[in-house]
Structure formats: C-alpha cells, structure tokens
Design an enzyme around this catalytic site. Structure first.
Site, PDB file in Angstrom:
ATOM      1  N   SER A 283       0.822  -1.204   0.000  1.00 32.66           N
ATOM      2  CA  SER A 283       0.000   0.000   0.000  1.00 32.66           C
ATOM      3  C   SER A 283       0.864   1.265   0.000  1.00 32.66           C
ATOM      4  O   SER A 283       1.697   1.462  -0.863  1.00 32.66           O
ATOM      5  CB  SER A 283      -0.947  -0.039   1.209  1.00 32.66           C
ATOM      6  OG  SER A 283      -1.878   1.005   1.171  1.00 32.66           O
ATOM      7  N   ASP A 531      -9.179  -2.971  -5.736  1.00 33.57           N
ATOM      8  CA  ASP A 531      -9.090  -3.986  -4.679  1.00 33.57           C
ATOM      9  C   ASP A 531      -9.926  -3.634  -3.464  1.00 33.57           C
ATOM     10  O   ASP A 531      -9.721  -4.156  -2.375  1.00 33.57           O
ATOM     11  CB  ASP A 531      -7.623  -4.215  -4.273  1.00 33.57           C
ATOM     12  CG  ASP A 531      -6.969  -2.976  -3.655  1.00 33.57           C
ATOM     13  OD1 ASP A 531      -7.682  -1.990  -3.373  1.00 33.57           O
ATOM     14  OD2 ASP A 531      -5.740  -3.000  -3.449  1.00 33.57           O
ATOM     15  N   HIS A 582      -7.702  -5.229  -0.305  1.00 34.21           N
ATOM     16  CA  HIS A 582      -6.483  -4.436  -0.185  1.00 34.21           C
ATOM     17  C   HIS A 582      -5.624  -4.834   1.014  1.00 34.21           C
ATOM     18  O   HIS A 582      -4.398  -4.935   0.900  1.00 34.21           O
ATOM     19  CB  HIS A 582      -6.849  -2.957  -0.081  1.00 34.21           C
ATOM     20  CG  HIS A 582      -5.677  -2.040  -0.031  1.00 34.21           C
ATOM     21  ND1 HIS A 582      -4.846  -1.829  -1.104  1.00 34.21           N
ATOM     22  CD2 HIS A 582      -5.171  -1.274   0.985  1.00 34.21           C
ATOM     23  CE1 HIS A 582      -3.881  -0.979  -0.773  1.00 34.21           C
ATOM     24  NE2 HIS A 582      -4.060  -0.625   0.488  1.00 34.21           N
TER      25      HIS A 582
END
Length: 627
Positions: A283, A531, A582
């Site tokens: 991320s 996602d 995610h």
C-alpha cells in the site's frame, strides 16, 4: 492446488504458462485463464447484518479512520470484550446500537473458528519441503494501517498513555471513547511544522510487533511473517521498517531519520549476508520505497550515488501499491467521507456524527500530511475528463472522468459544472486552510513528465520523488520489480456531492449526496475497478505500461505483474486464502508463496498473469512515449 498454481504463475519451463485442467476448479484457484479478461460485476453483499454491525462499530469508535479508509468496514475487528472492561458502558451505549454486543460476539466466534482451522505455516512448510530456504535478507515496509503509534511524551496530558499505543491497540479505543479530545491532540500533527505539537511525542512502534496485528484478533503482516519463519527467517535476516505514516515524507527523515536508518540497515544486511536484500512493501509502503530509491541516490538525501540500488537491492515486491494514489483520499480530506460512511443507515449516521463528525474527520485527515501523499497523481491524463476516462465501461451513463458530480435543479449552493480530478484538486486547495495547501504543495507533486529531460530534471526536486509519472525507477539494470495486486473488488471511483443540510453547524462546503440512489450511483458513490481501496489505474498503470516507457525505466529493470482475482469465501470474515481485498491480500496463500519464492532466490520462475483490462485502460491514458 500447489502444482497447478505453480504451472499457472511460475510456468512449466516454456514461455507460455500451462493452462489449468478443464476439470473442476478447486476453490483456491481462479477459473480465469491467463490472457482472458474478467468483467467486474458489482453485487451487493449478502451478509448485510454483519456489514451494518461492523461499519457502525468502526465508524463510531475509530471515526472510520481505520475502517473506512484502509480496511474492510465489515470485518475489521474481531474482538474480545474482556479487553474493554475499563470503559464506561454508559458511554458506549450512547454510541452503540441495540444488539451490537450479541452480533459482535457472533462475529468474533466465527473469526476464531477460521483461525483455528487454518494452518498458518502451511505455505512456508510446503515451499520448504521443495528444498527452498532463506536466501536474501528481507525488509518489510508496511502500509498506513499496519504500524502502531505509541506515546513517548512526558507532559501531564501524555503521562497516562506513556508507551501505550494511541493507534493500533485497545489503548487507542479506550482513549478515543473516554478521552477523545486528548486523543485528537496526540494523533494530529502541528499545522505549521507538520511535526509533533508542543508537549506531544508519538512515535512508530518498532519490530515485528509493530505490524503483525493491528489489534488483537486482526492480523496484518502476521501470516507473511509466519511463513517466512517456516523458510528459515528470523530477526537476524529479516526486518520491519515501520514508520510514522502521519508524517510528510521529507519529515520522516527530518524528525526520525527514517531513510538514513533504512539505508544503514540495508547496507549492514548486505555486508553480513553478502547478498542483496529483497524489499517487500504494501500500500502506502510502496510509495515510501519509491521515494527512498530517489532519496538514497541523491546528493540532497543519502548520497549513495546512482548505483546504490544496483549494489544493494535484488528485488522490490510491490503489494497493492497505491503508486498513483487513491481517489477516495480526495473525499476523505475534502469532507471526511467515503463509501463506508455514505452507506450507513440513518441511526448509524446519527451515532457517528454525534461521536466524530464529518468535519472532525476531515480535520484529522488534513492534520496527517502523510495521508495526502495518496491524493491521485496523473490528473486528467490518468483519471479522465468530462469527455471520458481510460477505464470507462461500454454503455456507462456518466464517465468516471466526471469525478465530483452535482445534481441540478436543487436549491443548493454548488459549483455550476462537474469536476474532473484536476478540478477537484484545485477546489480542495482553494477551500482548505492555507497551512494545509502549503504543506501538501511543499511535499508532493501530482503531475506528469512527458519527456526524458523533464524526468531527469525532476531528480533534483524532492517534491517529485513520490510520483512515478514525474520520476524514474532507479538506474539498476538487474533490479527486479514484482507487482502483486488484487482485482475484481468494487472500488470507489467517483462521487455525487451537494451543499450541507440547511442549518447544519459545519464549516464544510460540500458533503456526499447520500440521498442519491439511482442506476450506478449508490448513496452518492460510483464504483469502479480495484481492490476495494485502491483503484486499478493506480495499482496497475505503472506496472503494465508506465515502467515499460524508456523515460520512466531507463535502466530497463524487469517488471513482473501478477494480478489476483478477488474470490472470497462467503462466510469467512477475512475472505479466506483467495481474497484480494487491499489489506486481507496479505494473508492470501499464493501471494505468500510468491513472496517466499522471491526470498529464496527463485523469483525468476514467476510469470506475468494479467486477467483485468488494465492494459487496455493504460493504452487509453493520455501519456505517450516521447518521439
């Protein structure tokens, strides 16, 4: 499963991956064959009760900072109620709806059942049984939700929280419920300096404990750490580079010397093991790594020279990296909202606003300059304009390029035209305080460099180092870049906004038009591909096209892409071994296997596996090779 998965992703010794058997597809494999395209079908989840319960809990207690922005709102916390005995139940019941305790007990019991039935070390043991073992030193760079923040202040207001986590623990929840204003003073940075407010000292927790669990029962990196241990990793050959994600990237070095410490650790690991390291980021951590690549080589930073990455880094594993930001960051900073708050029912909205209002949430987001690193990059060239967007679908009523939309014929004070991403960014700067606009503009840049000359020049401008559309990959021809990200989960892509309700006591200029439910618009939110948190154009553009352009990858570093379709188990609170959410993707079985193979020095076996339409979308983006 293992042999078929290896044939599909690692290949069978030929250039073309072996197709899976047409027989029954096991539940932990994708039925999609390499090269085929998948259509994202946006369906409402059937587990409505669990979703409503989880959203309300997180919205009320966290102000949706964790739940709404960086994790799944319906299943973030499976918690044990004895941990909350110090809380005043009278205060809690002012916030929580009737039946909440019963529902959450059912949720945590289900989570425990899945945890007990899942062999946490199975992936690592399987890979080890093939004769693989630890090879490269590993460095893990977490994302925003992953790192706990603990108080080291000794002022009177900080003493009750000394060495307690005010982000990522039950201490955070107790402080948020019982001492909200003091918690806000600790978690928000100084408007002028972007550093700690006077008398406050919050620092990132360190070590594997900083990132393995967010709070008890909710794992983040734990499954990856367990599987690495099965391969022979321990604290002597693996390291977690946790950081204070609230800080603007320049201030990570100014206050904590984060990049200097990361550089020193990598150099020591290479010296001791005589092998280059593998960086694994998730991320926001992928943005941190990209920034570090520029900092470490620059005379304005680590002064390591252009060959430092070539000498020290074997591979970069980019997991769900928000390389071009996330459009939901705009809504969060503009009005303290996103899908998870927009879709709450009226009773939940009342509780949330009573506890932590939209204005307070926007205030908190703005006072964390690190969050603004994820504002969308590339402008209209990537995200589209009022005439169309690269990721528009056939027959789509309103283009995704129309990013912030406004209904006409309403008695509202609103802009006269819809906003593109560029328009929305300008509006954000025009309507927020000067300190916020200045803090963003002196730290980041969201533009596009269209020539090699521009890219080369931008290496001298630290504001550009975060943006892969304005700068390049390192001059490291042997560097391997692996992009692993989820696809097939609806993700926020555009919004409908309106002026606040008449008589509302707020300084916000606009809020999401939650009353609008029509066609593709659900409570004022329009969903696209991604996602669940980061849009496909952000996770996939650079990996599939941008880094194939000479100016963005002049040394020709090899980039391998493996997309992971979202195939959650219906009754598993975290989605199971095939989720591509995610955050929950960090527990996905084949992601763990890919990471282990790279760590063991076998990353060269991994082949591209792209099932979405990202390459078509990338070709439509208005960014071209230099002639």
């Amino acid at each position: 499963m293992a042999s078929t998965l290896r044939r599909r992703v690692f290949g069978n010794g030929n250039d073309t991956p072996t197709e899976p058997s047409p027989a029954q597809t096991p539940r932990n494999q994708s039925p999609v064959r390499p090269g085929e395209k998948v259509k994202v079908v946006h369906k409402r989840k059937e587990t409505r009760k669990r979703k409503t319960t989880g959203i309300f809990f997180l919205g009320s207690l966290f102000g949706i900072i964790a739940a709404g922005f960086f994790a799944k709102s319906n299943d973030l916390i499976g918690f044990e109620f004895p941990e909350l005995r110090d809380l005043s139940m009278d205060n809690l019941f002012e916030i929580l709806p009737a039946g909440f305790v019963k529902d959450m007990r059912e949720l945590v019991n289900g989570e425990r059942d899945f945890l007990e039935s899942y062999d946490a070390f199975s992936v690592g043991l399987k890979v080890r049984s093939e004769g693989l073992s630890s090879h490269h030193p590993m460095v893990l760079i977490p994302g925003v939700i992953s790192t706990g923040l603990e108080s080291w202040g000794t002022s009177n207001e900080s003493l009750p929280y000394f060495r307690k986590r005010l982000w990522g623990s039950w201490s955070m929840m107790r402080a948020l419920v019982m001492d909200k204003e003091n918690w806000k003073r600790h978690i928000m940075l100084d408007h002028t300096t972007g550093l700690d407010p006077p008398g406050i000292k919050l620092r990132a927790a360190q070590g594997f404990d900083a990132t393995d669990f967010f709070i008890t029962g909710y794992w983040i990196w734990n499954k990856i750490i367990e599987n690495l241990a099965s391969l022979g990793y321990d604290p002597t050959n693996s390291f977690t580079a946790a950081y204070d994600w609230r800080l603007a990237y320049p201030n990570l070095e100014k206050r904590d010397q984060y990049f200097s410490r990361l550089k020193a650790h990598i150099e020591m690991a290479v010296k001791l093991d005589n092998k280059k390291v593998v960086l694994t980021s998730h991320s926001m951590g992928s943005q941190v790594v990209f920034y570090f690549f520029h900092w470490v080589a620059s005379e304005q930073g680590g002064r390591g020279g252009d060959d430092w990455v070539e000498r020290h880094v074997d591979s970069w594993i980019n997991v769900s990296g928000c390389m071009l930001g996330a459009v939901k960051d705009v809504a969060a900073i503009l009005s303290g909202e996103m899908r998870d708050t927009a879709q709450l029912n009226a009773f939940a909205v009342y509780g949330l606003e009573k506890f932590l209002s939209k204005e307070e949430r926007a205030e908190i987001f703005r006072a964390m300059p690190g969050m603004s690193s994820m504002l969308p990059m590339g402008g209209n060239a990537i995200w589209g304009d009022l005439d169309g967007a690269p990721d528009d679908q056939p027959g789509q009523a309103v283009s995704f390029g129309s990013f912030l939309n406004f209904r006409t014929n309403q008695n509202w004070t609103i802009p006269k035209t819809n906003f593109t991403v560029d328009d929305a960014m300008q509006y954000l700067y025009d309507t927020t305080d000067d300190w916020y606009r200045d803090s963003v503009k002196r730290s980041y840049s969201q533009g596009v460099a269209h020539t090699m000359k521009e890219v080369t020049s931008n290496e001298l401008d630290p504001r550009k180092w975060i943006n892969p559309l304005e700068t390049r990959l390192p001059l490291a021809p042997s560097l391997k870049v692996y992009c692993f990200y989820g696809v097939g989960k609806p993700t926020e892509r555009a919004y409908y906004y309106r002026s606040p309700e008449l008589g509302a006591l707020t300084n916000l200029n606009m809020t999401i038009d939650t009353a609008l439910i029509q066609g593709d618009v659900d409570h004022g939110v329009v969903m696209g591909e991604g996602d669940g948190t980061v849009n496909l154009m952000s996770t996939g553009y650079m990996c599939n096209k941008g880094w194939n352009m000479k100016r963005y990858n002049p040394a020709g570093a090899k980039v391998t892409v493996v997309e992971m379709p979202h195939e959650p188990e219906r009754f598993n609170p975290r989605g199971g071994p095939n989720t591509a959410d995610h955050v929950d993707i960090l527990g996905r079985s084949n992601l763990n296997e890919l990471i282990l193979r790279i760590a063991a020095g076998r990353g060269g076996e991994i082949q591209d596996y792209v099932v979405s339409n990202i390459r078509e979308y990338a070709e439509r983006a208005k960014i071209f090779e230099e002639e």
